[in-house]
Design a protein around this motif. Sequence first.
Motif, PDB file in Angstrom:
ATOM      1  N   GLN A 142       8.509 -34.807 -32.637  1.00 52.26           N
ATOM      2  CA  GLN A 142       8.499 -33.481 -32.026  1.00 52.26           C
ATOM      3  C   GLN A 142       7.226 -32.698 -32.343  1.00 52.26           C
ATOM      4  O   GLN A 142       6.551 -32.219 -31.426  1.00 52.26           O
ATOM      5  CB  GLN A 142       9.740 -32.708 -32.470  1.00 52.26           C
ATOM      6  N   PHE A 175       0.245 -30.692 -27.101  1.00 57.13           N
ATOM      7  CA  PHE A 175       0.447 -29.771 -25.983  1.00 57.13           C
ATOM      8  C   PHE A 175       0.164 -28.307 -26.321  1.00 57.13           C
ATOM      9  O   PHE A 175      -0.090 -27.518 -25.412  1.00 57.13           O
ATOM     10  CB  PHE A 175       1.873 -29.912 -25.443  1.00 57.13           C
ATOM     11  N   ILE A 226       7.510 -24.752 -16.837  1.00 60.91           N
ATOM     12  CA  ILE A 226       7.306 -26.197 -16.966  1.00 60.91           C
ATOM     13  C   ILE A 226       7.756 -26.668 -18.355  1.00 60.91           C
ATOM     14  O   ILE A 226       8.413 -27.710 -18.501  1.00 60.91           O
ATOM     15  CB  ILE A 226       5.828 -26.556 -16.716  1.00 60.91           C
ATOM     16  N   SER A 227       7.416 -25.896 -19.387  1.00 61.79           N
ATOM     17  CA  SER A 227       7.791 -26.264 -20.755  1.00 61.79           C
ATOM     18  C   SER A 227       9.304 -26.340 -20.914  1.00 61.79           C
ATOM     19  O   SER A 227       9.843 -27.269 -21.525  1.00 61.79           O
ATOM     20  CB  SER A 227       7.212 -25.245 -21.749  1.00 61.79           C
ATOM     21  N   SER A 252      11.436 -26.946 -18.622  1.00 60.15           N
ATOM     22  CA  SER A 252      11.910 -28.119 -17.872  1.00 60.15           C
ATOM     23  C   SER A 252      11.777 -29.382 -18.727  1.00 60.15           C
ATOM     24  O   SER A 252      12.660 -30.247 -18.713  1.00 60.15           O
ATOM     25  CB  SER A 252      11.123 -28.267 -16.563  1.00 60.15           C
ATOM     26  N   PHE A 253      10.658 -29.490 -19.457  1.00 58.09           N
ATOM     27  CA  PHE A 253      10.495 -30.609 -20.403  1.00 58.09           C
ATOM     28  C   PHE A 253      11.601 -30.598 -21.457  1.00 58.09           C
ATOM     29  O   PHE A 253      12.121 -31.646 -21.846  1.00 58.09           O
ATOM     30  CB  PHE A 253       9.133 -30.525 -21.094  1.00 58.09           C
ATOM     31  N   LEU A 260      14.800 -31.969 -19.973  1.00 62.41           N
ATOM     32  CA  LEU A 260      14.688 -33.411 -19.765  1.00 62.41           C
ATOM     33  C   LEU A 260      14.788 -34.162 -21.094  1.00 62.41           C
ATOM     34  O   LEU A 260      15.461 -35.195 -21.197  1.00 62.41           O
ATOM     35  CB  LEU A 260      13.354 -33.726 -19.079  1.00 62.41           C
ATOM     36  N   GLY A 261      14.139 -33.643 -22.133  1.00 59.41           N
ATOM     37  CA  GLY A 261      14.166 -34.297 -23.441  1.00 59.41           C
ATOM     38  C   GLY A 261      15.563 -34.366 -24.022  1.00 59.41           C
ATOM     39  O   GLY A 261      15.987 -35.415 -24.539  1.00 59.41           O
ATOM     40  N   LEU A 288       9.458 -35.444 -25.953  1.00 63.62           N
ATOM     41  CA  LEU A 288       9.578 -34.530 -24.808  1.00 63.62           C
ATOM     42  C   LEU A 288       9.997 -33.137 -25.263  1.00 63.62           C
ATOM     43  O   LEU A 288       9.498 -32.124 -24.753  1.00 63.62           O
ATOM     44  CB  LEU A 288      10.596 -35.079 -23.806  1.00 63.62           C
ATOM     45  N   ALA A 331       7.023 -31.506 -26.624  1.00 65.52           N
ATOM     46  CA  ALA A 331       6.089 -31.080 -25.579  1.00 65.52           C
ATOM     47  C   ALA A 331       6.453 -29.694 -25.066  1.00 65.52           C
ATOM     48  O   ALA A 331       5.581 -28.889 -24.715  1.00 65.52           O
ATOM     49  CB  ALA A 331       6.098 -32.087 -24.432  1.00 65.52           C
ATOM     50  N   ALA A 332       7.752 -29.406 -25.039  1.00 64.18           N
ATOM     51  CA  ALA A 332       8.207 -28.073 -24.632  1.00 64.18           C
ATOM     52  C   ALA A 332       7.816 -27.011 -25.646  1.00 64.18           C
ATOM     53  O   ALA A 332       7.825 -25.815 -25.336  1.00 64.18           O
ATOM     54  CB  ALA A 332       9.721 -28.076 -24.443  1.00 64.18           C
TER      55      ALA A 332
END
Length: 530
Positions: free
Chosen positions: A61, A68, A88-89, A91-92, A95-96, A120, A123-124
């Motif tokens: 993480q 990012f 966008i963050s 959304s990541f 998904l993660g 992922l 990345a957020a």
Amino acid sequence: MQSLAGRLSNLATTKKIVFMSFTAFIFNLSFSIILTSAKPYLDKMDPTAGTDFLGLFIAAQPLAQLIFSPIMGYLGNKLGSVRILSMISMSFLALGFALYACVAALPEPRRWYLFAARFLIGAAGGSITLCFSYIATATTTKERTTAVSLFQMAQSSAFVVGPAIQAAFAPLGSIIPEEGESQLYFDMYTGPAWLSVILAIINVFVFLPCIFTEYNIAKEEGEYLAELAAKNNKDNNKEKPELKDPDVVGLVTCIIVFASVQFNFIFLESVATLLTMEMLGWDEQRAIVIVGIGFAAAGLYSGLIFSVMAPTSRKVGERIVMMVGIIFLLLGPVALYPYSGPPPQFRCNATESEHAALGANYFPELLIRDGIHDVWSTFEATAEEAEGNSTCRPVQSFNDTCSYNATCCIPDAGCPNCDQPWCETLPAITSGQMITGFALIVTGFPMGASMGNAVFSKILGPFPQGTWMGILGAGACLARVLCPICVTNLYSAYGTWYAFGFMTIVMAVVLIIFFIFYKRLVPYKYDDSN
């Protein structure tokens, strides 16, 4: 045109801090929900992964955040907006967590799917850089310490709610589907992940234009102060001053301090559940529930400290508060040294039937059925029975323990001395030591985190904050990558003295650096008279 003071008093400029704090709360809530169950879930999905991979699993993480955070900060500066990047963050993040919950349905070895899921999620974490950058942009220098403290308090409050939610899911137990059954299920590990997916989706909608409006108060303040300086220079027959670059040495010092604060916090994440299972002999359900309650209490305590940071720093100075925080973080690992006492109980190398016989009474089921008083009585009676068992005898070597009578050790808990021979020679860390070390670190964390951010943004002054805030976040993420890898590997190979001694040395070096560059940690000056 409305004055700067008028803009600051507007209700809309208060909402901007609320939205950023909400985003930080959602991210940290999602992160803290699975905080205490990381190791047991890894063991369930991939029993061969071991403690060595645990460090890499936890580091996934912050590794993603390391990559990012500066990217998001740079893009935020270029776009002049945090809206699209924040959506966008989030959304990541959704998904993660969806991948995290569905790992059981994927082919083995599953450890790398878990790594990808946490990557992922990390990345957020670029959204936190955007939040810090926006708060620095949307506040004046005078109100920034208060805004950062409130923001950090929102983050810390997530650590009150998150572990409590994980503990609430514990009664669902750990589901192991039969062959032929669906591998997608809802239990104590996947339930919090699905909840995090829902929260992330909600946060995406928060950034819609109809809800969130952006402001740039720092730019207005910079222009206003520059006009005042120019007018003053004109009245005194001086040339108009030019903006000088911010003090890079001061910025780097803040990055080091802030990174060390994160280093200590990820240290707690790396070893809290691990220590309770190996040093105290708790099973995974009991460890998740009690450590979760501990993190919730720590989050509440940190929130109280964050709430008094602004008035305290105004009285004694931000640098003094930062120094006290570093000292607390230095003392935390010292409290965890294995000073004296017997070694920890060992983990069984038992058969499945022996495990079933010894581990029939799991903590969540007992908690629901018998209540907390009877649960503690049950655990104490079990411990006394094991101590009084006539078949128990001292273990002379770790090879002997591998075939040792299973009734004299702990199933699915205890120190795995077959893999970690130091378990036989080093004293066990007591619950009192854990509470003391935990409390010291939790006390120092809000001091270092809030003051580090506040001083950093003040050193930058009127300059765009995005890229530098990204670098600050990247420094913290680098520390959070290195800490779990270094600490868990030192712990696994050499034991508690090396792991916690390493932490002490790191904080001692940081304290020395802080004292050397103490005078450089001052706000940006527009001219020599300011």
